[in-house]
Enzyme design. Structure first.
Site, PDB file in Angstrom:
ATOM      1  N   HIS A  45       0.839  -1.187   0.000  1.00  0.00           N
ATOM      2  CA  HIS A  45       0.000   0.000   0.000  1.00  0.00           C
ATOM      3  C   HIS A  45       0.883   1.249   0.000  1.00  0.00           C
ATOM      4  O   HIS A  45       2.079   1.184   0.296  1.00  0.00           O
ATOM      5  CB  HIS A  45      -0.924  -0.005   1.225  1.00  0.00           C
ATOM      6  N   GLU A  47       1.264   3.849   1.917  1.00  0.00           N
ATOM      7  CA  GLU A  47       1.970   4.234   3.141  1.00  0.00           C
ATOM      8  C   GLU A  47       3.269   3.447   3.290  1.00  0.00           C
ATOM      9  O   GLU A  47       4.303   3.979   3.691  1.00  0.00           O
ATOM     10  CB  GLU A  47       1.101   3.956   4.378  1.00  0.00           C
ATOM     11  N   ALA A 149     -18.377  11.551 -28.749  1.00  0.00           N
ATOM     12  CA  ALA A 149     -18.027  12.739 -29.514  1.00  0.00           C
ATOM     13  C   ALA A 149     -19.194  13.031 -30.438  1.00  0.00           C
ATOM     14  O   ALA A 149     -19.694  12.148 -31.130  1.00  0.00           O
ATOM     15  CB  ALA A 149     -16.761  12.487 -30.332  1.00  0.00           C
ATOM     16  N   LEU A 268     -26.401   0.940 -26.702  1.00  0.00           N
ATOM     17  CA  LEU A 268     -25.849   0.479 -25.423  1.00  0.00           C
ATOM     18  C   LEU A 268     -25.859   1.623 -24.401  1.00  0.00           C
ATOM     19  O   LEU A 268     -26.244   1.429 -23.242  1.00  0.00           O
ATOM     20  CB  LEU A 268     -24.421  -0.040 -25.625  1.00  0.00           C
ATOM     21  N   ALA A 269     -25.478   2.819 -24.844  1.00  0.00           N
ATOM     22  CA  ALA A 269     -25.488   3.969 -23.932  1.00  0.00           C
ATOM     23  C   ALA A 269     -26.904   4.236 -23.442  1.00  0.00           C
ATOM     24  O   ALA A 269     -27.122   4.558 -22.267  1.00  0.00           O
ATOM     25  CB  ALA A 269     -24.912   5.204 -24.630  1.00  0.00           C
TER      26      ALA A 269
HETATM   27  C1  AOF Z   1      -4.340   1.848   2.428  1.00  0.00           C
HETATM   28  N1  AOF Z   1      -3.386   2.239   1.555  1.00  0.00           N
HETATM   29  O1  AOF Z   1      -2.523   2.332  -0.478  1.00  0.00           O
HETATM   30  C2  AOF Z   1      -4.564   1.251  -0.240  1.00  0.00           C
HETATM   31  C3  AOF Z   1      -5.594   0.869   0.687  1.00  0.00           C
HETATM   32  O2  AOF Z   1      -6.111  -6.561  -0.327  1.00  0.00           O
HETATM   33  P1  AOF Z   1      -5.311  -5.515   0.343  1.00  0.00           P
HETATM   34  O3  AOF Z   1      -4.604  -5.981   1.586  1.00  0.00           O
HETATM   35  O4  AOF Z   1      -4.355  -4.847  -0.613  1.00  0.00           O
HETATM   36  O5  AOF Z   1      -6.340  -4.387   0.884  1.00  0.00           O
HETATM   37  C4  AOF Z   1      -7.158  -3.702  -0.038  1.00  0.00           C
HETATM   38  C5  AOF Z   1      -8.023  -2.701   0.689  1.00  0.00           C
HETATM   39  O6  AOF Z   1      -7.218  -1.776   1.411  1.00  0.00           O
HETATM   40  C6  AOF Z   1      -8.853  -1.849  -0.267  1.00  0.00           C
HETATM   41  O7  AOF Z   1     -10.120  -2.399  -0.514  1.00  0.00           O
HETATM   42  C7  AOF Z   1      -8.974  -0.534   0.491  1.00  0.00           C
HETATM   43  O8  AOF Z   1      -9.990  -0.589   1.464  1.00  0.00           O
HETATM   44  C8  AOF Z   1      -7.623  -0.454   1.177  1.00  0.00           C
HETATM   45  N2  AOF Z   1      -6.659   0.207   0.255  1.00  0.00           N
HETATM   46  N3  AOF Z   1      -5.451   1.211   1.987  1.00  0.00           N
HETATM   47  O9  AOF Z   1      -4.188   2.041   3.651  1.00  0.00           O
HETATM   48  C9  AOF Z   1      -3.446   1.964   0.256  1.00  0.00           C
HETATM   49  N4  AOF Z   1      -4.627   0.916  -1.557  1.00  0.00           N
HETATM   50 ZN    ZN Z   2      -3.126  -0.218   3.897  1.00  0.00          ZN
END
Ligand code: AOF
Ligand code: ZN
Length: 335
Positions: A45, A47, A149, A268-269
């Site tokens: 993720h 962080e 478009a 479709l739209a």
């Molecule tokens: C965060 N930071 O950059 C993201 C988050 O399957 P996992 O473990 O990768 O978890 C996915 C879930 O985590 C996703 O559905 C969302 O709720 C959260 N994403 N959270 O702290 C991140 N990408």
């Molecule tokens: Zn996370």
């Protein structure tokens, strides 16, 4: 937060079904010491990527992140744990995580003595970088942008059926860039038969190589002509033999598709508009008249003016000689 948004934007189109989150780390003196964005599914993720760059300098510092840090053990360990281990004093996030499995990170951090603030640039993040994913997390359905478009008199083709090219080169280049940021491109079988589009992303403006192609989705009962471009090896293609928008969206959600570009045609739209399954409209209006020919939308189930589907214009800009209009469903309308 603007830097975190930009970091997330750079990975948009590569993270689904996860959100394209961005994060920056400031040290105790407020110096930028780390930056990161969500890696492809199963990967780190935002962080965790940013903390790895900051190393020891994160201690006593601030994490600024577009989404509330997750508190769950999913495919990766909780980001709250990583932030606490790194000794962050403060965490600022834009929006809360609506995913019940991951939510609650703010409370976990607060309980551990971290100063947590939320809501910074929340509206920008809601409407922009995390818009599609937030919609998907809240409704379980992929977010649908209908792009078309048309001429100023609303025609998408001439009376004889010819439609290349209604919009300008600038508009077409922009659509190709857009295709690199979404998960799937959808058209009806009629469009495949009449236009034989390739539906691939070719990033013309930036000159960058396109490393990942969106899934091509063709909807409709009819067979695809042999030799159709959508059947080539440039990208994967899914043919869904149905007319029901919710069946289509269910099949796409099951594949982890979060963000869909509906590129036509009018039938479709119309089906998606009638089912209230268009979340955003992106119109490129060319300053031309055709006077006759099909209009952008057919049979959306509206028979009288009071039944018109109402949208809210979000942005109007120029794209070369064309006018680009972005409009969205009023919030809450399509839950
Ligand atoms: C965060 N930071 O950059 C993201 C988050 O399957 P996992 O473990 O990768 O978890 C996915 C879930 O985590 C996703 O559905 C969302 O709720 C959260 N994403 N959270 O702290 C991140 N990408
Ligand atoms: Zn996370």
């Amino acid at each position: 937060m603007a830097l975190a948004v930009a970091a997330g934007e750079r990975v948009r189109g590569t993270t689904s079904p996860n959100p394209p989150v961005g994060c920056v780390i400031l040290d105790a003196d407020g110096e930028l010491v780390g930056e990161g964005a969500t890696r492809p599914p199963g990967g780190a993720h935002a962080e965790v990527v940013a903390l790895a760059q900051a190393g020891e300098r994160a201690r006593g510092g601030t994490a600024v992140v577009t989404l509330e840090p997750c508190a769950h053990h999913g495919r990766t360990p909780p980001c709250t744990r990583a932030l606490l281990d790194a000794g962050l004093a403060r965490v600022v996030h834009a929006v809360s995580d609506p995913n019940p499995q991951a939510a609650g990170g703010g409370d976990v951090l607060r309980a551990a003595g971290v100063h947590v603030e939320s809501g910074l640039l929340a509206e920008e993040v809601e409407r922009g970088t995390l818009r599609a994913w937030l919609h998907y997390a809240r409704t379980g359905r992929p977010h649908v942008t209908w792009k078309y478009a048309a001429t100023l008199d609303g025609r998408v083709a001439a009376a004889d059926g010819t439609s290349r090219w209604i919009s300008s080169e600038e508009s077409r280049a922009e659509v190709h860039e857009l295709r690199t940021k979404i998960d799937a491109i959808m058209v009806g079988t009629g469009t495949v038969r009449t236009d034989d589009p390739s539906l691939t992303a070719r990033a013309t403006r930036s000159g960058q190589d396109v490393t990942r192609q969106p899934l091509r989705v063709v909807v409709g009962m009819g067979d695809l002509p042999r030799g159709a471009r959508v059947l080539d090896d440039e990208a994967e293609t899914m043919h869904l033999r149905t007319h029901d928008p919710d069946v289509v969206l269910g099949a796409l959600a099951a594949r982890g598709v979060v963000d869909v570009l509906l590129e036509g045609g009018p039938t479709l739209a119309g089906a998606f508009a009638g089912a209230r399954r268009i979340d955003r409209v992106l119109a490129y209006l060319a300053p031309k008249f055709l006077g006759d020919g099909p209009s952008a939308l057919r049979d959306a189930g509206v028979s009288t003016v009071t039944g018109a589907v109402a949208l809210v214009v979000e942005q109007v800009s120029m794209c070369g000689p064309d006018v680009r209009v972005s409009a969205v469903m009023p919030s809450g309308a399509a839950r």
